[in-house]
Design a protein around this motif. Structure first.
Motif, PDB file in Angstrom:
ATOM      1  N   ARG A 109       8.758 -15.600  -5.143  1.00 24.48           N
ATOM      2  CA  ARG A 109       7.695 -16.182  -5.994  1.00 24.48           C
ATOM      3  C   ARG A 109       6.491 -15.190  -6.440  1.00 24.48           C
ATOM      4  N   ARG A 110       6.106 -14.332  -5.353  1.00 21.21           N
ATOM      5  CA  ARG A 110       5.020 -13.218  -5.627  1.00 21.21           C
ATOM      6  C   ARG A 110       5.455 -12.346  -6.621  1.00 21.21           C
ATOM      7  N   LEU A 111       6.827 -12.107  -6.530  1.00 22.78           N
ATOM      8  CA  LEU A 111       7.289 -11.102  -7.771  1.00 22.78           C
ATOM      9  C   LEU A 111       7.157 -11.701  -9.362  1.00 22.78           C
ATOM     10  N   MET A 112       6.644 -12.916  -9.297  1.00 25.55           N
ATOM     11  CA  MET A 112       6.556 -13.312 -10.680  1.00 25.55           C
ATOM     12  C   MET A 112       5.050 -13.333 -11.104  1.00 25.55           C
ATOM     13  N   ARG A 113       4.379 -12.518 -10.087  1.00 27.54           N
ATOM     14  CA  ARG A 113       2.835 -12.652 -10.438  1.00 27.54           C
ATOM     15  C   ARG A 113       2.469 -11.085 -10.601  1.00 27.54           C
ATOM     16  N   PRO A 114       1.877 -10.821 -11.781  1.00 30.02           N
ATOM     17  CA  PRO A 114       1.765  -9.443 -12.395  1.00 30.02           C
ATOM     18  C   PRO A 114       0.825  -8.443 -11.479  1.00 30.02           C
ATOM     19  N   GLU A 115      -0.029  -9.269 -10.725  1.00 28.92           N
ATOM     20  CA  GLU A 115      -0.896  -8.405  -9.923  1.00 28.92           C
ATOM     21  C   GLU A 115      -0.132  -7.799  -8.777  1.00 28.92           C
ATOM     22  N   PHE A 116       0.804  -8.601  -8.221  1.00 30.96           N
ATOM     23  CA  PHE A 116       1.599  -8.040  -6.995  1.00 30.96           C
ATOM     24  C   PHE A 116       2.285  -6.986  -7.254  1.00 30.96           C
ATOM     25  N   VAL A 117       2.988  -7.000  -8.446  1.00 31.74           N
ATOM     26  CA  VAL A 117       3.871  -6.037  -8.980  1.00 31.74           C
ATOM     27  C   VAL A 117       3.278  -4.822  -9.264  1.00 31.74           C
ATOM     28  N   ALA A 118       2.128  -4.962 -10.091  1.00 31.28           N
ATOM     29  CA  ALA A 118       1.371  -3.838 -10.253  1.00 31.28           C
ATOM     30  C   ALA A 118       0.726  -3.088  -9.130  1.00 31.28           C
ATOM     31  N   ALA A 119       0.547  -3.850  -7.850  1.00 28.15           N
ATOM     32  CA  ALA A 119       0.052  -3.279  -6.763  1.00 28.15           C
ATOM     33  C   ALA A 119       1.033  -2.512  -6.234  1.00 28.15           C
ATOM     34  N   LEU A 120       2.150  -3.005  -6.249  1.00 26.53           N
ATOM     35  CA  LEU A 120       3.327  -2.372  -5.697  1.00 26.53           C
ATOM     36  C   LEU A 120       3.683  -0.878  -6.087  1.00 26.53           C
ATOM     37  N   ARG A 121       3.486  -0.969  -7.537  1.00 29.97           N
ATOM     38  CA  ARG A 121       3.697   0.171  -8.247  1.00 29.97           C
ATOM     39  C   ARG A 121       2.563   1.376  -7.848  1.00 29.97           C
ATOM     40  N   ALA A 122       1.411   0.803  -7.505  1.00 27.51           N
ATOM     41  CA  ALA A 122       0.370   1.564  -7.412  1.00 27.51           C
ATOM     42  C   ALA A 122      -0.005   2.173  -6.005  1.00 27.51           C
ATOM     43  N   ALA A 123       0.796   1.609  -5.034  1.00 27.77           N
ATOM     44  CA  ALA A 123       0.615   1.823  -3.623  1.00 27.77           C
ATOM     45  C   ALA A 123       0.970   3.275  -3.362  1.00 27.77           C
ATOM     46  N   THR A 124       0.302   3.776  -2.500  1.00 29.68           N
ATOM     47  CA  THR A 124       0.377   5.330  -2.362  1.00 29.68           C
ATOM     48  C   THR A 124       1.050   5.780  -0.778  1.00 29.68           C
ATOM     49  N   THR A 125       0.929   4.732  -0.046  1.00 31.18           N
ATOM     50  CA  THR A 125       1.762   4.865   1.150  1.00 31.18           C
ATOM     51  C   THR A 125       2.507   3.850   1.687  1.00 31.18           C
ATOM     52  N   ALA A 126       3.704   4.154   2.716  1.00 29.94           N
ATOM     53  CA  ALA A 126       4.455   3.264   3.125  1.00 29.94           C
ATOM     54  C   ALA A 126       3.707   1.895   3.914  1.00 29.94           C
ATOM     55  N   GLU A 127       2.659   2.119   4.486  1.00 33.10           N
ATOM     56  CA  GLU A 127       1.917   1.152   5.074  1.00 33.10           C
ATOM     57  C   GLU A 127       1.268   0.147   4.029  1.00 33.10           C
ATOM     58  N   GLN A 128       0.789   0.719   3.085  1.00 28.88           N
ATOM     59  CA  GLN A 128       0.239  -0.020   1.923  1.00 28.88           C
ATOM     60  C   GLN A 128       1.191  -0.905   1.244  1.00 28.88           C
ATOM     61  N   ALA A 129       2.463  -0.527   0.988  1.00 29.89           N
ATOM     62  CA  ALA A 129       3.704  -1.260   0.507  1.00 29.89           C
ATOM     63  C   ALA A 129       4.001  -2.307   1.388  1.00 29.89           C
ATOM     64  N   ALA A 130       4.262  -1.815   2.625  1.00 28.89           N
ATOM     65  CA  ALA A 130       4.487  -3.106   3.733  1.00 28.89           C
ATOM     66  C   ALA A 130       3.765  -4.095   3.708  1.00 28.89           C
ATOM     67  N   THR A 131       2.212  -3.645   3.900  1.00 27.58           N
ATOM     68  CA  THR A 131       1.391  -4.824   3.866  1.00 27.58           C
ATOM     69  C   THR A 131       1.431  -5.688   2.688  1.00 27.58           C
ATOM     70  N   LEU A 132       1.689  -5.118   1.613  1.00 29.25           N
ATOM     71  CA  LEU A 132       1.750  -5.945   0.306  1.00 29.25           C
ATOM     72  C   LEU A 132       2.801  -7.031   0.414  1.00 29.25           C
ATOM     73  N   VAL A 133       4.001  -6.382   0.800  1.00 27.56           N
ATOM     74  CA  VAL A 133       5.210  -7.220   0.726  1.00 27.56           C
ATOM     75  C   VAL A 133       5.016  -8.262   1.949  1.00 27.56           C
ATOM     76  N   ALA A 134       4.411  -8.142   3.045  1.00 31.29           N
ATOM     77  CA  ALA A 134       4.108  -8.849   4.184  1.00 31.29           C
ATOM     78  C   ALA A 134       3.229 -10.053   3.688  1.00 31.29           C
ATOM     79  N   GLY A 135       2.497  -9.904   2.400  1.00 28.43           N
ATOM     80  CA  GLY A 135       1.709 -10.966   2.119  1.00 28.43           C
ATOM     81  C   GLY A 135       0.322 -10.533   2.124  1.00 28.43           C
ATOM     82  N   GLY A 136      -0.026  -9.369   2.140  1.00 32.45           N
ATOM     83  CA  GLY A 136      -1.345  -8.868   1.770  1.00 32.45           C
ATOM     84  C   GLY A 136      -2.045  -8.904   0.382  1.00 32.45           C
ATOM     85  N   ASP A 137      -3.274  -8.941   0.441  1.00 35.70           N
ATOM     86  CA  ASP A 137      -3.842  -9.145  -0.994  1.00 35.70           C
ATOM     87  C   ASP A 137      -3.613  -7.964  -1.600  1.00 35.70           C
TER      88      ASP A 137
END
Length: 716
Positions: A119-147
């Motif tokens: 469901r979150r993949l359908m939200r542009p802010e989530f997808v944009a944040a994934l493309r902007a993440a600079t570290t693996a920790e940031q990406a893991a936090t996002l995928v795990a449900g982070g803001d």
């Protein structure tokens, strides 16, 4: 979600030239953490899922996923591929790749969490944040449900996400633009996403949150006009990702259009049905699915848009507009899809549909045959073969006499057996035309019994009944009469036409053919009987409970309806051959366990009992893992057993039971020899074939068996 993904499962510089390479790279990360026990077996399951339907989504997203016996815990791996990987999306390669691995028996809670990612993949802010993440920790936090807000591009630099969004038409635009972004006029008519707070998350049942009235919260834009109400159903083959992405996409589009929408997600996390009130109040229905919609008859008579699940993800606004137009025109489906139409692929030909119709009847008939046949067999065992001459137990029953109890068993079994042909015909018709076909089918089957058309007559009667009802359903009926069609008109016309054709047109020729078949079976001796035994043995062992196996079994139990020496031999040969594959796998794992994986050795222990009980499906795990060796070996052993059973003139009055009905078998010692010979043959061939290919030690720690062969296939 945090236990499913961590920084070690993230690769922000994924270098892969193909989707296979991408899946392997991410799967290796799972394997290194002990989340996968067999890398090759898991990748084979992923590939099998990809063959069903590409997992690439518009907007640069690839989401390969599967459920597999090789997964120890639900796991997510994320890769960002700067060069892009082709996952079959119409707009080009994916740069955001999620590999979802779920255990074969994953519980509802884990699958619900996985669905929330979709469901979150359908939200542009989530997808944009994934493309902007600079570290693996940031990406893991996002995928795990982070803001996603802290990771979005800064407002003063909106140019990075904007061009990408403009070139990826599947990313929603509109009310929920990333910070600093503006809607692009170059975007296609794709509904915007509501804010993360307003989006419908799945509940524990996998169904989106709804308002008290049953609809997704309305944006309020259409408050000055009557609100259109719709319901939707989404589903995909695995039920993990696309199901929920389509639901979210439709929900977003509905909010933008001011439509009160309730979505039923028929996913792996289970589903809560739409209430009858919600369906009744709906002006239209949207089906976005790649597997049959469960209980689709609920929506009969509603304006309906029926598309694949990807259409629900990529063009929801168009689907809702089409549903609105159909509702305005009053356009409805001519008839609800039948159980068989729901069970098959839309491209299935009439040959495939005919096979499924017949198997539908056989599957409902088998319990009657098993219950009736075993009761009759027990009656003969207790009271002897003259028990069929006993008077009715309603007139004469002595509590202390075994003969009376045997007569009770025989007469009860006879009554159950008497339903064989009507049930066969009734459920063939049901498979074709749903419930309206039941009455004409049962009537046609009863006519087949009356004119001695037997098993073949039941087959033809079911097809005639189902075909008649389907033909009548396609006639345009005034709206006022639709309510009485299923309960009055269709059963009346279907029964009359079926009975007429069976009594006066096709019934007598079929009865003559049935009698000829009975006489042929009665006269089978010598070479003819052995050849038939070989053919039946091959059929029983080819697909281990599949259509060909069921055809052979149906042929055997059809002969039990009018038992004679030949039909009893056929029944014996069929059951003996069906016992061979699981018994042979059990024997092979006992004799040469090092040729098999630990899981196969455990399955081998259970296969002893399954084979002894005449459950051919006990060999399926072995055939799925190594079909090119197990299936041919099983067929050879089945042919040997079938031929020997016929040559030994073994007979069987019980349609099931395995070794537990040995006392009811004619020539039981020779029968056991036939089974043992086939079992030994198959086991020897499997050991030989596996030994020839085993050139390297096992690749899995703690496993004695070899690595999974390249040809392994498994269902997603």
């Amino acid at each position: 979600m945090s236990e499913m993904i961590n920084p070690e499962l993230v690769d922000l510089g994924l270098a892969a030239a193909s989707k296979e390479e991408a899946a392997r790279a991410l799967a290796r990360r799972m394997e290194s953490l002990g989340r996968i026990t067999d890398l090759e077996g898991f990748l084979a399951d992923v590939a099998a899922r990809e063959e069903q339907m590409p997992t690439g989504l518009e907007g640069g997203i690839g989401i390969p996923h599967c459920r597999s016996a090789h997964v120890t815990a639900p796991t997510l791996a994320f890769g960002r591929a700067p060069g892009g990987v082709d996952f079959g999306a119409p707009d080009g390669p994916a740069d955001l790749i999620f590999l979802i691995a779920a255990p074969a028996g994953a519980d509802d809670a884990h699958l619900t969490i996985l669905s929330s990612l979709a469901r979150r993949l359908m939200r542009p802010e989530f997808v944009a944040a994934l493309r902007a993440a600079t570290t693996a920790e940031q990406a893991a936090t996002l995928v795990a449900g982070g803001d996603p807000a802290p990771y979005l591009p800064a407002p003063e630099a909106p140019t990075r996400p904007a061009p990408e969004a403009a070139t990826r038409p599947a990313q929603p635009t509109g009310s929920a633009q990333p910070t600093g972004s503006a809607p692009s006029t170059a975007q296609p008519a794709r509904p915007g996403a509501a804010s993360a707070e307003a989006s419908a998350e799945p509940t524990a049942s996998g169904v989106p949150e709804t308002t008290a009235g049953g609809g997704v919260v309305d944006s309020g834009e259409a408050a000055d006009r009557p609100q259109l109400r719709m319901v939707a159903v989404t589903s995909c083959p695995t039920g993990i990702a696309h199901t929920y992405m389509a639901a979210e996409s439709l929900a977003q589009a509905a909010r933008e259009a001011g439509i009160d929408l309730t979505v039923e997600t028929q996913g792996s996390a289970g589903f809560t049905k739409l209430t009858p009130e919600a369906i009744a109040a709906a002006d239209a229905v949207v089906f976005a699915h790649d597997v049959p919609v469960r209980d689709r008859a609920r929506f009969a008579g509603k304006p309906t848009v029926d598309v694949g699940v990807k259409a629900g993800i990529n063009r929801p606004a168009e689907l809702l507009a089409e549903a609105r137009d159909k509702a305005a025109r009053g356009e409805t489906e001519a008839h609800a899809p039948t159980p068989v139409e729901e069970a098959g692929e839309s491209q299935d030909g009439y040959g495939a549909k005919l096979r499924t119709w017949l198997m539908s009847g056989v599957s409902y008939m088998v319990p009657f045959v098993a219950a009736g046949g075993l009761l009759i067999a027990l009656a003969f065992a207790i009271g002897g073969y003259t028990i069929d001459q006993a008077p009715s137990v309603a007139d004469h029953f002595v509590w202390t006499e075994s003969a009376s109890w045997a007569a009770l068993l025989f007469q009860t079994g006879g009554l159950a057996f008497g339903f064989l042909v009507p049930v066969l015909a009734g459920y063939i018709a049901y498979g074709m035309a749903d419930r309206p076909g039941l009455v004409p089918g049962f009537v046609g089957g009863s006519v087949a019994l009356t004119i001695n058309a037997g098993f073949l007559g039941g087959l033809i009667a079911g097809l005639i009944a189902g075909g008649t009802v389907l033909a009548v359903q396609r006639v345009k009926i005034p709206t006022a009469l639709r309510g009485i069609m299923p309960v009055v008109v269709l059963p009346l016309i279907g029964s009359a036409v079926t009975a007429f054709l069976m009594f006066l047109v096709v019934g007598k020729p079929i009865a003559s053919l049935q009698q000829a078949l009975t006489d042929w079976l009665s006269g089978l001796t010598g070479a003819n009987a052995i050849i038939l035994g070989v053919i039946l043995g091959l059929m029983m062992c080819f697909d281990l409970g599949g259509p060909l196996n069921k055809v052979a079994y149906a042929f055997a139990i059809g002969g039990l309806a009018t038992p004679n020496e030949g039909s009893l031999k056929v029944m014996a040969a069929v059951m003996a051959a069906g016992m061979v594959p699981p018994l042979a796998m059990a024997l092979a794992t006992t004799l040469r366990g090092r040729l098999f994986s630990k899981t196969e050795r455990e399955n081998g222990k259970a296969a002893w009992f399954l084979g002894a009980s005449f459950i051919s499906e006990g060999a399926i795990p072995f055939a799925a893992a190594d079909p090119l060796r197990v299936i041919p070996a099983s067929m050879v052993g089945g042919a040997v057993t079938g031929a020997l059973s016929m040559a030994f003139e073994c007979t069987l009055r019980a349609p099931h039971g395995g070794i537990f009905v040995i006392p009811l078998i004619g020539n039981p010692l020779l029968y056991l020899i036939a089974i043992a010979a086939g079992t030994a043959t198959t086991a020897a061939l499997v050991i030989l074939l596996k030994g020839l290919r085993r050139t390297a030690p096992a690749a899995q720690p703690g496993e004695a068996g070899p690595a999974a062969p390249a040809e392994v296939t498994a269902a997603a």
